[in-house]
Design an enzyme around this catalytic site. Structure first.
Site, short mmCIF file in Angstrom:
data_model
loop_
_atom_site.label_atom_id
_atom_site.label_comp_id
_atom_site.label_asym_id
_atom_site.label_seq_id
_atom_site.Cartn_x
_atom_site.Cartn_y
_atom_site.Cartn_z
N ARG A 1 -8.45 -9.69 -55.35
CA ARG A 1 -9.73 -9.07 -54.96
C ARG A 1 -10.89 -9.65 -55.77
O ARG A 1 -12.03 -9.63 -55.29
CB ARG A 1 -9.63 -7.56 -55.13
CG ARG A 1 -9.37 -7.11 -56.53
CD ARG A 1 -8.85 -5.70 -56.63
NE ARG A 1 -7.45 -5.57 -56.21
CZ ARG A 1 -6.78 -4.43 -56.14
NH1 ARG A 1 -7.38 -3.30 -56.45
NH2 ARG A 1 -5.52 -4.40 -55.76
N LYS B 1 3.98 -9.68 -64.17
CA LYS B 1 4.88 -9.08 -63.19
C LYS B 1 6.31 -9.10 -63.71
O LYS B 1 6.65 -9.96 -64.53
CB LYS B 1 4.84 -9.91 -61.89
CG LYS B 1 3.61 -9.75 -61.04
CD LYS B 1 3.73 -10.59 -59.79
CE LYS B 1 2.49 -10.48 -58.92
NZ LYS B 1 2.27 -9.15 -58.37
N1 BES Z 1 -0.20 -10.91 -54.91
C1 BES Z 1 -0.04 -9.57 -55.26
C2 BES Z 1 0.33 -8.68 -54.09
C3 BES Z 1 1.71 -8.85 -53.51
C4 BES Z 1 2.80 -8.26 -54.11
C5 BES Z 1 1.87 -9.54 -52.35
C6 BES Z 1 4.04 -8.39 -53.54
C7 BES Z 1 3.12 -9.66 -51.77
C8 BES Z 1 4.21 -9.09 -52.37
C9 BES Z 1 -1.34 -9.00 -55.84
O1 BES Z 1 -2.13 -9.89 -56.53
C10 BES Z 1 -0.95 -7.92 -56.80
O2 BES Z 1 -0.24 -8.22 -57.70
N2 BES Z 1 -1.39 -6.71 -56.54
C11 BES Z 1 -1.04 -5.61 -57.36
C12 BES Z 1 -2.27 -4.73 -57.49
C13 BES Z 1 -2.12 -3.64 -58.51
C14 BES Z 1 -2.03 -4.21 -59.88
C15 BES Z 1 -3.29 -2.72 -58.38
C16 BES Z 1 0.09 -4.85 -56.70
O3 BES Z 1 0.10 -4.73 -55.48
O4 BES Z 1 0.99 -4.41 -57.40
ZN ZN Z 2 -1.50 -10.06 -58.58
#
Ligand code: BES
Ligand code: ZN
Ligand code: ZN
Length: 489
Positions: free
Chosen positions: A342, A268
């Site tokens: 997921r 990230k």
């Molecule tokens: N934990 C994150 C989702 C999240 C992001 C929660 C910001 C709260 C605030 C999750 O694991 C994630 O990173 N999801 C990705 C999925 C994508 C790679 C398909 C996302 O939402 O960017």
């Molecule tokens: Zn994630």
């Protein structure tokens, strides 16, 4: 904070401040306090300093055993409800706390059922005055806190009011438990810490607990949790909590327990990455729900499952392109290691079948896309069952944990087609919250399943809402408990 119920006369009440709620269209009801304030209230109303507008506060210094009176606006009489009662009580409690008043009393609000009013006021005070100071070492004596809260009412319906206070305390303390877990930093709130806290909660509340450790996950083939865990030095776990309060139906709650989500190899951006310590808020909510269920002696059979691990990019980390096998045998091509929630939920959802649950509800900070779609004001619900879905939405109306249903049309599944495995772990960038839910759906056979994406509601950074101090909100706990309390089989 000491909480008590006081039903003697006003003359006998000793407090730093007594809060009196008043509707903007019934200001004359304040007449009974005119003598106590030697006419000050009359002047405040005449001078339009106090109008009774919702959440308005006006502090009056007094001479006697009630040191101060706080007039609290309840807004329009015909618009008043338990959500407003909870919010305005929170507002009053924070106002008094900020003014360094340590002992407060609130007079039971009019109009609502006494149980509902007492419940909402107690919740409002507890949720708004929550403090997390575990890691502060300096000037602790300057931290303002309320030491005692007294609910002031007449004796009518004493038993209901007393029960409301007790119920609200159990539930709000379970919310605060979830908040504490959430607010702990990732170096403290590790999967092991969630395991230990769960054991403590289980022991205190006579819950059955069983923890699947790494060796068990290997033996069982929980390829999702294990893959996500590969980049981390800390071992993963699947925590299983069980409560049996009777009842025929088994309800299973599952909570995402990623104790820190760096994104893994699909790292990230560093901006706000520290907030990813909150990626276990779903798991924290489930621990809170289990505690509350037991303390309230709910008449349901409840299972709580919390798959937990960190998601880090270590040398052994899982990679884009890897293909893994989930507990139910389905294979998944990893396209993005940041879509990890997921994967651990997929193992837990398919494992849940072992309990033959009638209902499965999962809570997860699953997608940034959900935050884009709905912001911080409401959670998303996805479900294959209209009745369950409406139950959840209705419970959310009552607890003011707003929920919006999202679609799950089969067409969205196309996004998850893989050339090499049964599924990809994410689709293109569109409709990210929905494709995540479509992915989860592949791993449950339960006919009554709901997935709550709490990515936007699990924590706050501004603290503007008096009921949600900065940090974890504990969202989901009150919602689930409300649903369970009204459960009809
Ligand atoms: N934990 C994150 C989702 C999240 C992001 C929660 C910001 C709260 C605030 C999750 O694991 C994630 O990173 N999801 C990705 C999925 C994508 C790679 C398909 C996302 O939402 O960017
Ligand atoms: Zn994630
Ligand atoms: Zn995550």
């Amino acid at each position: 904070m000491k909480v008590s119920l006081f039903t003697k006369s006003l003359e006998e009440l000793n407090t730093g401040a007594l809060v009196i709620g008043c509707f903007e269209d019934s200001l004359d009801e304040l007449k009974e306090y005119h003598n106590l304030t030697e006419g000050v209230i009359k002047h405040l109303i005449e001078g339009k300093d106090f109008s009774g507008k919702l959440n308005q506060t006006c502090l009056i210094r007094l001479k006697g055993n009630i040191n101060r009176l706080l007039l609290l606006g309840l807004g329009k009489r015909n618009e008043f409800n338990i959500n407003k009662a909870r919010e305005s009580s929170g507002k009053a409690a924070v106002f008094l706390k900020d003014n360094n008043i340590k002992n407060i009393a609130i007079k039971l609000f009019p109009d609502l059922e006494p149980y509902d009013a007492a419940f909402a006021i107690t919740e409002g005070v507890k949720l708004s005055t929550y403090l997390f100071t575990d890691f502060k070492t300096q000037n602790l004596d300057e931290v303002k806190r309320i030491e005692s809260f007294t609910l002031f009412s007449d004796k009518i319906k004493f038993n209901e009011i007393d029960r409301a206070i007790k119920d609200a305390l159990i539930i709000s303390e379970s919310v605060c438990l979830a908040r504490d877990l959430a607010n702990n930093p990732g170096n403290i709130a590790t999967p092991m810490m969630l395991v230990n806290k769960s054991k403590e909660v289980a022991r205190r509340n006579k819950l059955k607990i069983n923890v699947l450790e790494k060796k068990d996950l290997l033996r069982l083939g929980m390829g999702g949790i294990l893959a996500v865990n590969r980049g981390s030095a800390n071992p993963p776990a699947l925590i299983k909590l069980e409560y049996d309060g009777g009842g025929k139906e088994t309800i299973c709650f599952i909570g995402k327990g990623i104790t820190f989500d760096s994104g893994g190899i699909s790292l990230k951006p560093s901006n706000k990455m520290e907030e990813m310590k909150f990626d276990m808020c779903g798991g924290a909510a489930v621990i809170g729900i289990m505690q509350a269920a037991s303390k309230l002696k709910l008449k349901n059979k409840i299972i709580g499952l919390i798959p937990t691990t960190e998601n880090l990019p270590g040398g052994n980390a899982y990679k884009p392109g890897d293909i893994i096998k989930i507990y139910n045998g389905k294979t998944v091509e990893i396209v993005n290691t940041d879509a990890e929630g997921r994967l651990i939920l997929a193992d837990a959802l398919s494992y849940a079948e072992k309990y033959n649950p009638d209902v499965v509800v999962d809570f997860a900070t699953l997608t940034g896309a959900c935050v884009v779609a709905l912001g911080g004001e409401c959670s998303a619900v996805f479900s294959n069952d209209d009745i369950l879905c409406n139950k959840i939405i209705k419970a959310g109306d009552k607890t003011d944990e707003k929920i919006w249903r999202m679609p799950m049309f089969d067409e969205y599944k196309e996004e998850l087609k893989s050339s090499y495995a049964d599924l990809k772990n994410c689709g293109s960038s569109n409709a990210g919250a929905i494709t995540a839910a479509m992915f989860l759906k592949e791993f449950t056979k339960c006919k009554r399943w709901a997935h709550l994406d709490i990515a936007g509601t699990a924590w706050v950074t501004n603290g503007k809402n008096p009921l949600k101090p900065v940090g974890g909100t504990g969202v989901g706990v009150r919602l689930a408990v409300e649903m369970l309390r009204n459960w009809k089989e």
